[in-house]
Scaffold this active site. Structure first.
Site, PDB file in Angstrom:
ATOM      1  N   ALA A   1       0.865  -1.192   0.000  1.00 28.62           N
ATOM      2  CA  ALA A   1       0.000   0.000   0.000  1.00 28.62           C
ATOM      3  C   ALA A   1       0.903   1.244   0.000  1.00 28.62           C
ATOM      4  O   ALA A   1       0.770   2.141   0.843  1.00 28.62           O
ATOM      5  CB  ALA A   1      -0.946  -0.006   1.200  1.00 28.62           C
TER       6      ALA A   1
ATOM      7  N   HIS B   1       6.981   6.060   1.318  1.00 30.69           N
ATOM      8  CA  HIS B   1       7.750   4.844   1.034  1.00 30.69           C
ATOM      9  C   HIS B   1       8.703   5.081  -0.140  1.00 30.69           C
ATOM     10  O   HIS B   1       9.856   4.666  -0.121  1.00 30.69           O
ATOM     11  CB  HIS B   1       6.815   3.708   0.608  1.00 30.69           C
TER      12      HIS B   1
ATOM     13  N   GLY C   1      11.370   4.434   8.158  1.00 35.81           N
ATOM     14  CA  GLY C   1      10.873   5.795   8.312  1.00 35.81           C
ATOM     15  C   GLY C   1      10.798   6.206   9.778  1.00 35.81           C
ATOM     16  O   GLY C   1      10.509   5.392  10.652  1.00 35.81           O
ATOM     17  N   GLU C   2      11.043   7.501  10.005  1.00 38.95           N
ATOM     18  CA  GLU C   2      11.011   8.014  11.384  1.00 38.95           C
ATOM     19  C   GLU C   2       9.598   8.219  11.918  1.00 38.95           C
ATOM     20  O   GLU C   2       9.425   8.509  13.098  1.00 38.95           O
ATOM     21  CB  GLU C   2      11.794   9.331  11.476  1.00 38.95           C
TER      22      GLU C   2
ATOM     23  N   GLN D   1       9.417   1.994  16.502  1.00 36.17           N
ATOM     24  CA  GLN D   1       9.844   0.833  15.716  1.00 36.17           C
ATOM     25  C   GLN D   1      11.317   0.956  15.349  1.00 36.17           C
ATOM     26  O   GLN D   1      12.074  -0.019  15.426  1.00 36.17           O
ATOM     27  CB  GLN D   1       8.981   0.726  14.455  1.00 36.17           C
TER      28      GLN D   1
ATOM     29  N   LEU E   1       2.425  11.116   6.054  1.00 35.33           N
ATOM     30  CA  LEU E   1       1.929  10.124   5.107  1.00 35.33           C
ATOM     31  C   LEU E   1       1.856   8.760   5.778  1.00 35.33           C
ATOM     32  O   LEU E   1       2.730   8.376   6.540  1.00 35.33           O
ATOM     33  CB  LEU E   1       2.855  10.041   3.886  1.00 35.33           C
TER      34      LEU E   1
HETATM   35  O1  PAF Z   1       6.798  -0.382   9.182  1.00 37.51           O
HETATM   36  C1  PAF Z   1       6.274  -1.326   8.569  1.00 37.51           C
HETATM   37  O2  PAF Z   1       5.710  -1.183   7.484  1.00 37.51           O
HETATM   38  C2  PAF Z   1       6.334  -2.716   9.167  1.00 37.51           C
HETATM   39  O3  PAF Z   1       6.239  -2.674  10.544  1.00 37.51           O
HETATM   40  C3  PAF Z   1       7.567  -3.526   8.714  1.00 37.51           C
HETATM   41  C4  PAF Z   1       8.850  -2.878   9.210  1.00 37.51           C
HETATM   42  C5  PAF Z   1       7.593  -3.619   7.211  1.00 37.51           C
HETATM   43  C6  PAF Z   1       7.508  -4.923   9.293  1.00 37.51           C
HETATM   44  O4  PAF Z   1       6.377  -5.619   8.868  1.00 37.51           O
END
Ligand code: PAF
Length: 279
Positions: A32, A37, A147-148, A153, A184
């Site tokens: 998506a 991205h 991404g930040e 994460q 975004l």
């Molecule tokens: O940030 C994301 O899109 C997800 O958490 C990742 C890092 C692709 C892991 O599924």
């Protein structure tokens, strides 16, 4: 661009590149794809000889089955965007390829995972660590890009790489925003036009209150930001915390850290949005 669905084929293809001495950059995604991205991907393409993007909606990181079901799956459109961005390999595996056996590993990230997203989405980061470690093992990249926007994460992934002793450089990418400031996210497509309009208050409120650092106590500013966002129709703050950007622990006084970051999760209707700002 090569679209690959199996681990065996991906490993075969990458092994050859590695033997040729080529550097491998990796962007893990759940598809998506949006322009945020694509910025990450373009950086990866520019900095590596071979760029790999994975598209895999990882079931183990969803603590809400409804959310997993609703997650948009748009492989065809994603592949087109990635081709245009100059990606070499798109890896789009099935659940069985990634988890031939159920993954029962339990990671321990200490205090990094018990706060904020970890508190409200129990098990989420364990699932992220399972899939990212599996993908790292398959791709064996030199660099991986995150991404930040997913600030927590990013901290967890850095810790994962440290714990597993992996030789992978984690490269952060700044949040990419709509012209009006909304961060975004793949989830933005689920907002109604009204919610989309209101959601801009999240980044605007954070930005507006950035100058309040040192002018009012941390606890007061947290209350103020929360109240201002909650006053907007359909927006409901789940948490807003101001933390040390390294440890992710709440600060009490501005002098507690030289890296204060405000992290927020807000429901716009039933769509959960996150954002953050460095004070
Ligand atoms: O940030 C994301 O899109 C997800 O958490 C990742 C890092 C692709 C892991 O599924």
């Amino acid at each position: 661009m090569n679209l690959i669905h199996t681990v065996a084929e991906l490993q075969g293809s990458l092994q050859q590149k590695r033997e040729e001495g080529k550097s491998i950059g990796f962007v893990p995604t759940m598809g998506a794809l949006h322009p945020g991205h694509i910025e990450l991907v373009k950086q990866c393409v520019a900095e590596n000889d071979v760029s790999v993007v994975s598209i895999f909606v990882n079931p183990t990181q969803f603590n809400n089955p409804e959310d997993l079901l609703k997650y948009p799956r748009t492989l065809e459109a994603d592949s087109k965007l990635l081709q245009e961005a100059g990606v070499d390999i798109v890896f789009a595996p099935s659940v069985e390829e990634i988890y031939p056996e159920p993954d029962t590993r339990q990671f321990d990230f200490g205090d990094l995972e018990t706060v904020m997203e970890g508190q409200f989405r129990p098990g989420h980061f364990n699932g992220v660590a399972q899939v990212v470690s599996r993908l790292f093992d398959v791709v064996k990249p030199d660099r991986a890009y995150f991404g930040e926007k997913d600030f927590q994460q990013l901290a967890i992934i850095r810790q994962l790489v440290k714990q597993l002793g992996l030789n992978i450089r984690i490269i952060p990418h700044p949040i990419v925003r709509e012209p009006d400031g909304l961060a975004l996210s793949s989830r933005n497509t689920r907002l109604t036009p009204e919610q989309r309009k209101n959601a801009v208050a999240i980044s605007q409120t954070l930005r507006k209150n950035q100058k309040e650092q040192n002018r009012q106590p941390v606890s007061e500013l947290k209350k103020k930001v929360t109240a201002e966002i909650n006053a907007v129709p359909e927006l409901q703050v789940e948490y807003f915390d101001i933390v040390d950007g390294h440890t992710l622990q709440s600060i009490t006084n501005w002098s507690d850290t030289n890296y204060p970051v405000g992290c927020i999760a807000v429901y716009a209707g039933d769509v959960r949005l996150i954002d953050n700002i460095r004070f």
